[in-house]
Write a protein that holds these residues in place. Structure first.
Motif, PDB file in Angstrom:
ATOM      1  N   ARG A  62       9.455 -34.313  31.836  1.00 62.16           N
ATOM      2  CA  ARG A  62       9.069 -34.784  30.507  1.00 62.16           C
ATOM      3  C   ARG A  62      10.203 -35.624  29.953  1.00 62.16           C
ATOM      4  O   ARG A  62      11.373 -35.289  30.115  1.00 62.16           O
ATOM      5  CB  ARG A  62       8.821 -33.569  29.614  1.00 62.16           C
ATOM      6  N   ASN A  63       9.856 -36.692  29.258  1.00 62.90           N
ATOM      7  CA  ASN A  63      10.849 -37.576  28.639  1.00 62.90           C
ATOM      8  C   ASN A  63      10.816 -37.387  27.130  1.00 62.90           C
ATOM      9  O   ASN A  63       9.816 -37.678  26.481  1.00 62.90           O
ATOM     10  CB  ASN A  63      10.543 -39.033  29.008  1.00 62.90           C
ATOM     11  N   ILE A  64      11.914 -36.878  26.580  1.00 61.63           N
ATOM     12  CA  ILE A  64      12.074 -36.708  25.139  1.00 61.63           C
ATOM     13  C   ILE A  64      13.394 -37.376  24.776  1.00 61.63           C
ATOM     14  O   ILE A  64      14.431 -36.726  24.630  1.00 61.63           O
ATOM     15  CB  ILE A  64      12.074 -35.221  24.729  1.00 61.63           C
ATOM     16  N   PRO A  65      13.380 -38.713  24.676  1.00 58.95           N
ATOM     17  CA  PRO A  65      14.633 -39.430  24.408  1.00 58.95           C
ATOM     18  C   PRO A  65      15.158 -39.157  23.004  1.00 58.95           C
ATOM     19  O   PRO A  65      14.417 -39.256  22.031  1.00 58.95           O
ATOM     20  CB  PRO A  65      14.262 -40.897  24.602  1.00 58.95           C
ATOM     21  N   VAL A  66      16.424 -38.797  22.943  1.00 58.49           N
ATOM     22  CA  VAL A  66      17.087 -38.474  21.679  1.00 58.49           C
ATOM     23  C   VAL A  66      18.300 -39.385  21.537  1.00 58.49           C
ATOM     24  O   VAL A  66      19.160 -39.423  22.407  1.00 58.49           O
ATOM     25  CB  VAL A  66      17.540 -36.993  21.669  1.00 58.49           C
ATOM     26  N   VAL A  67      18.370 -40.101  20.430  1.00 56.15           N
ATOM     27  CA  VAL A  67      19.515 -40.961  20.161  1.00 56.15           C
ATOM     28  C   VAL A  67      20.711 -40.065  19.829  1.00 56.15           C
ATOM     29  O   VAL A  67      20.613 -39.154  18.997  1.00 56.15           O
ATOM     30  CB  VAL A  67      19.213 -41.935  18.995  1.00 56.15           C
ATOM     31  N   GLU A  74      11.071 -34.574  14.847  1.00 57.94           N
ATOM     32  CA  GLU A  74      10.073 -34.892  15.873  1.00 57.94           C
ATOM     33  C   GLU A  74      10.622 -34.560  17.262  1.00 57.94           C
ATOM     34  O   GLU A  74       9.903 -33.985  18.095  1.00 57.94           O
ATOM     35  CB  GLU A  74       9.680 -36.368  15.803  1.00 57.94           C
ATOM     36  N   ASN A  75      11.904 -34.888  17.498  1.00 57.52           N
ATOM     37  CA  ASN A  75      12.539 -34.530  18.773  1.00 57.52           C
ATOM     38  C   ASN A  75      12.516 -33.017  18.974  1.00 57.52           C
ATOM     39  O   ASN A  75      12.210 -32.540  20.072  1.00 57.52           O
ATOM     40  CB  ASN A  75      13.993 -34.992  18.826  1.00 57.52           C
ATOM     41  N   VAL A  76      12.844 -32.282  17.918  1.00 64.07           N
ATOM     42  CA  VAL A  76      12.896 -30.815  18.000  1.00 64.07           C
ATOM     43  C   VAL A  76      11.512 -30.256  18.329  1.00 64.07           C
ATOM     44  O   VAL A  76      11.358 -29.419  19.224  1.00 64.07           O
ATOM     45  CB  VAL A  76      13.446 -30.205  16.694  1.00 64.07           C
ATOM     46  N   HIS A  77      10.492 -30.738  17.646  1.00 63.74           N
ATOM     47  CA  HIS A  77       9.133 -30.253  17.893  1.00 63.74           C
ATOM     48  C   HIS A  77       8.642 -30.653  19.292  1.00 63.74           C
ATOM     49  O   HIS A  77       7.969 -29.857  19.957  1.00 63.74           O
ATOM     50  CB  HIS A  77       8.183 -30.739  16.801  1.00 63.74           C
ATOM     51  N   ASP A  78       8.991 -31.868  19.734  1.00 62.08           N
ATOM     52  CA  ASP A  78       8.619 -32.297  21.088  1.00 62.08           C
ATOM     53  C   ASP A  78       9.286 -31.418  22.142  1.00 62.08           C
ATOM     54  O   ASP A  78       8.664 -31.055  23.151  1.00 62.08           O
ATOM     55  CB  ASP A  78       8.991 -33.765  21.316  1.00 62.08           C
ATOM     56  N   MET A  79      10.543 -31.082  21.910  1.00 61.72           N
ATOM     57  CA  MET A  79      11.266 -30.214  22.842  1.00 61.72           C
ATOM     58  C   MET A  79      10.649 -28.819  22.860  1.00 61.72           C
ATOM     59  O   MET A  79      10.461 -28.229  23.931  1.00 61.72           O
ATOM     60  CB  MET A  79      12.748 -30.151  22.470  1.00 61.72           C
TER      61      MET A  79
END
Length: 112
Positions: A62-67, A74-79
């Motif tokens: 899975r790709n969850i790109p985080v700057v 949104e990153n937290v929920h996707d993770m």
């Protein structure tokens, strides 16, 4: 390949290369999460290359790109969703492993 276990279901590591996929599989990891956006550094292997190699090895990815320094909710929920859906243990990577560690901690805080 160097990695750090955060718990029995998640480990984090610095940037991986296609040749690391087999070692990840042999270490017992069942899935991979990439938390690094493409193009952060000129020597970085693109996600698509890692993804293709993982697919050939039968490892979900899975790709969850985080700057870096800018984790969003949104990153937290996707993770959180990825960790709930992917087979465990999960191997997560970014540039150094720190972003993955911070993101994982924020996911844990959601559950509190």
């Amino acid at each position: 390949m160097i990695y750090k276990e955060l718990d029995k279901s998640v480990a984090v590591a610095p940037q991986i290369q296609p040749q690391d996929i087999e070692a990840i599989r042999l270490a017992g990891f069942k899935s991979i999460i990439c938390n690094r956006p493409d193009g952060e550094s000129p020597d970085q292997t693109p996600y698509s290359v890692i993804e293709a190699t993982a697919a050939k090895a039968g490892i979900p990815i899975r790709n969850i790109p985080v700057v870096s320094g800018s984790i969003t909710m949104e990153n937290v929920h996707d993770m959180k969703t990825a960790l709930a859906e992917l087979p465990k243990p999960v191997f997560a990577y970014c540039r150094s492993g720190a972003r993955c560690t911070n993101l994982y901690a924020m996911v844990q805080d959601l559950d509190d």
